[in-house]
Each structure stands twice: as structure tokens, then as C-alpha cells.
Design an enzyme around this catalytic site. Structure first.
Site, PDB file in Angstrom:
ATOM      1  N   ASP A 144      -2.667  -2.574  10.096  1.00  0.00           N
ATOM      2  CA  ASP A 144      -2.727  -2.037   8.173  1.00  0.00           C
ATOM      3  C   ASP A 144      -3.055  -2.988   8.344  1.00  0.00           C
ATOM      4  OD1 ASP A 144      -1.764   0.510   9.309  1.00  0.00           O
ATOM      5  OD2 ASP A 144      -0.237   0.319   7.948  1.00  0.00           O
TER       6      ASP A 144
ATOM      7  N   LYS B 181       0.892  -1.190  -0.035  1.00  0.00           N
ATOM      8  CA  LYS B 181       0.074  -0.190   0.066  1.00  0.00           C
ATOM      9  C   LYS B 181       0.574   1.512   0.201  1.00  0.00           C
ATOM     10  CE  LYS B 181       1.318   1.331   4.868  1.00  0.00           C
ATOM     11  NZ  LYS B 181       1.731   2.595   4.954  1.00  0.00           N
TER      12      LYS B 181
HETATM   13  O1  C5P Z   1      -0.127  -2.589  14.710  1.00  0.00           O
HETATM   14  P1  C5P Z   1       1.610  -2.649  14.280  1.00  0.00           P
HETATM   15  O2  C5P Z   1       2.074  -3.553  14.823  1.00  0.00           O
HETATM   16  O3  C5P Z   1       1.455  -2.536  12.750  1.00  0.00           O
HETATM   17  O4  C5P Z   1       2.363  -1.022  14.787  1.00  0.00           O
HETATM   18  C1  C5P Z   1       3.315  -1.231  14.635  1.00  0.00           C
HETATM   19  C2  C5P Z   1       3.870   0.101  16.118  1.00  0.00           C
HETATM   20  O5  C5P Z   1       3.525   1.029  14.940  1.00  0.00           O
HETATM   21  C3  C5P Z   1       3.128  -0.100  16.945  1.00  0.00           C
HETATM   22  O6  C5P Z   1       3.705  -0.846  18.129  1.00  0.00           O
HETATM   23  C4  C5P Z   1       2.963   1.268  17.424  1.00  0.00           C
HETATM   24  O7  C5P Z   1       4.050   1.211  18.290  1.00  0.00           O
HETATM   25  C5  C5P Z   1       2.913   1.983  16.004  1.00  0.00           C
HETATM   26  N1  C5P Z   1       1.478   2.569  15.633  1.00  0.00           N
HETATM   27  C6  C5P Z   1       1.030   3.818  16.335  1.00  0.00           C
HETATM   28  N2  C5P Z   1      -0.138   3.876  16.067  1.00  0.00           N
HETATM   29  C7  C5P Z   1      -0.960   3.356  15.123  1.00  0.00           C
HETATM   30  C8  C5P Z   1      -0.188   1.720  14.036  1.00  0.00           C
HETATM   31  C9  C5P Z   1       1.299   1.800  15.290  1.00  0.00           C
HETATM   32  O8  C5P Z   1       1.260   3.978  17.427  1.00  0.00           O
HETATM   33  N3  C5P Z   1      -1.973   3.502  14.436  1.00  0.00           N
END
Ligand code: C5P
Length: 293
Positions: free
Chosen positions: A136, A11
Site C-alpha cells: 500500500d 486511506k
Molecule cells: O505489503 P504489506 O507488508 O503491507 O503486506 C502485509 C501482508 O499482507 C503480506 O505479508 C501478505 O501476507 C499480505 N498481502 C497480500 N497481498 C497483498 C497485500 C498484502 O497477501 N496484495
């Protein structure tokens, strides 16, 4: 049984504003996500027994730190009817680049398991499982063009009539998503009352996407992460400049970076830009926006 081959599309973000920080550390955001044709491929075969055997060709770990394994665990925890799968992951999407590669792989795994499982779950149910894996991942289950809110999991389809050839390029090493959010936290004082707030470019970009007119969209593409990543990664600005020199209608960083996308009205300009970026030692790919994944 022959292996099921599924694509995991990357994406890009056409708009991304972080609007708040939750007590658990996650951030609220408003973002326009767009699937692109650059994709990993998963070959998933149902085998006897239980559990997942994953072959990544050695390019990344094949243990529980891999989102493909986490997706399989989450799927079977929900179905309560585990079966064995043998998975081969062929990576194309650059890692730690802000293009959702790991999330795309997890989403493709969920879709593949659901196929092999007689479509046990609806798309909405798959998205619920996806939300437990990463912010995501729900978008990557549905794909296309979506306006995403919450931490990314609240989605609505939006119209995108912008057309063009994309070049995606990455200079230097990857950027860790939590580190990039940390930089924004510092700049925006943890998004507490009194901190700066994002400029409100959302409605104009949505209108420009509906119109399909690239020159109208150009001033409204927005990514808040650029403000904190570009100063520490000057290569982001250099790549944007090269893309514009070669005729890009617009160029911007995707997600938490450092990948940069450029959109070109003319496909041959895109090819020339890619060649110039490769010659400068960057990774570069030509791809396009896709509405159906
Ligand atoms: O959800 P995901 O594992 O992809 O996110 C990786 C990191 O990015 C999370 O641990 C968090 O620190 C940060 N994040 C965030 N807010 C979001 C998406 C991700 O703070 N909406």
C-alpha cells in the site's frame, strides 16, 4: 534547521476484490483507494552523521520493524548518499485497522527525505522505492483517489465526485492483514481455478463515483474482506448498523478491517453517529476524503 513536518494520511477502500494468489503468497487485487484527512504527523530533521533516530512516544517499536525505519533504509540504499535524520512520529491513525497507517508513515518518510535531499527522485521513482516496502506504500506516496491493481502498486487516478462527511470507527482489537488474507484463502480455495470469483461491481462503482450521487454508489461499495471478518468480528456489523441508524448513506469495512467507514450527507448526523459510537465504547473519528495529500 527547523524540522520538516509532513502529514501521513490514512486511506479507506471504497471497493476491494481479491482476484488471485501469487506463488510468493501475495494476492492480486482490484481496489479503489481513497485518502482521508485522518493523519499521523512526522517531524523530520536532518542532523549530522548517518542513520535514523525515531521517537514514537512509545506507542510502537522504533526499530527496523517500524516501516518508517524501513523507508529510510530503502531510500538511502537507492540514493547511495545517506545522511542523518531525527524523526518524531505522532500517531493518530488506528493501528491494525485496515487504514494503511504504517504504509502512510513509510510514504511520508520517503517524501520528507526526498524534500531534505533536494528532490533527488521523481514521484514515480519514489513509488518504485515504496513498492519494495509494502503493497500500500506506493498509493500513500501519491494519495487522492486511485484504482489500484497488481498487489496494489499499479495505480491509475480516478474521479470521485462523492461528497460527504466520514465517520471511521473501530471496535475491539486490530486484525492482522496476513491472517485476514488467510481467511479469504480458505474461503476461496486459494483463488485457484474453479474457486469462487468476486462479483463484478467495479464498473458501477466507478460510474457512481463519477456521478457523485451517493444513493447510486451505495449498492456498489464492496469489500471482499467483510465476508470473512464480519462473521468473526460481529462488532463490524454492529458499527455499520449504528452508522446507518444515524443517517449514513453507506457504511463498509475498510481494507482487512476491522475499521468501518460511514459516509454522511449531513455533517451533524456524522457528529451524532460519532458520539453514539464513542458512548458504545468504540473508537470513532470524523474526517473527510482528500484529493491532495
Ligand atoms: O505489503 P504489506 O507488508 O503491507 O503486506 C502485509 C501482508 O499482507 C503480506 O505479508 C501478505 O501476507 C499480505 N498481502 C497480500 N497481498 C497483498 C497485500 C498484502 O497477501 N496484495
Amino acid at each position: 534547521m527547523a524540522a520538516l513536518r509532513v502529514k501521513a494520511n490514512a486511506k479507506i477502500n471504497l471497493y476491494l476484490a481479491v482476484t488471485g494468489k501469487r506463488p510468493n503468497g501475495y494476492h492480486d487485487l482490484v481496489t479503489v483507494m481513497q485518502s482521508v484527512s485522518l493523519a499521523d504527523t512526522l517531524s523530520v530533521e536532518r542532523v549530522g552523521g548517518e542513520g535514523i533516530s525515531l521517537d514514537t512516544g512509545g506507542v510502537l517499536p522504533a526499530d527496523d520493524s517500524n516501516l518508517v525505519c524501513r523507508a529510510a533504509k530503502a531510500y538511502f540504499a537507492k540514493s547511495g548518499m545517506p545522511f542523518g535524520v531525527c524523526v518524531k512520529l505522532e500517531k493518530q491513525i488506528p493501528m491494525q485497522a485496515g487504514m494503511g497507517g504504517g504504509s502512510a508513515d513509510a510514504a511520508a518518510m520517503l517524501r520528507a527525505l526526498n524534500e531534505l535531499d533536494g528532490r533527488r527522485f521523481t514521484e514515480a521513482e519514489l513509488c518504485e522505492i515504496a513498492a519494495g516496502i509494502g503493497a500500500d506504500v506506493p498509493f500513500c506516496v501519491v494519495g487522492g483517489t486511485r484504482l489500484c491493481r497488481g498487489i496494489g502498486e499499479v495505480m491509475e487516478p480516478i474521479e470521485n465526485r462523492l461528497r460527504g462527511t466520514l465517520v471511521v470507527a473501530i471496535g475491539g482489537e486490530g486484525v492482522s492483514t496476513p491472517v485476514a488474507f488467510g481467511e479469504l484463502d480458505r474461503k476461496y480455495r486459494n483463488f485457484q481455478e474453479g474457486g469462487e470469483s468476486a462479483p463484478d461491481h467495479l464498473l458501477p462503482i466507478l460510474a457512481a463515483m463519477r456521478s457523485g450521487i451517493l444513493t447510486e454508489a451505495k449498492p456498489h461499495f464492496y469489500n471482499m474482506f467483510e465476508e470473512v471478518i464480519q462473521p468473526i468480528r460481529p462488532v463490524v456489523g454492529e458499527i455499520k448498523e449504528t452508522m446507518c441508524d444515524y443517517g449514513a448513506s453507506a457504511a463498509m469495512m475498510s481494507g482487512s478491517g476491522p475499521s468501518v467507514w460511514g459516509i454522511f450527507a449531513d455533517a451533524s448526523d456524522a457528529e451524532r453517529a460519532k458520539a453514539a459510537l464513542l458512548a458504545a465504547g468504540h473508537r470513532a473519528y470524523v474526517c473527510e476524503m482528500v484529493e491532495e495529500i
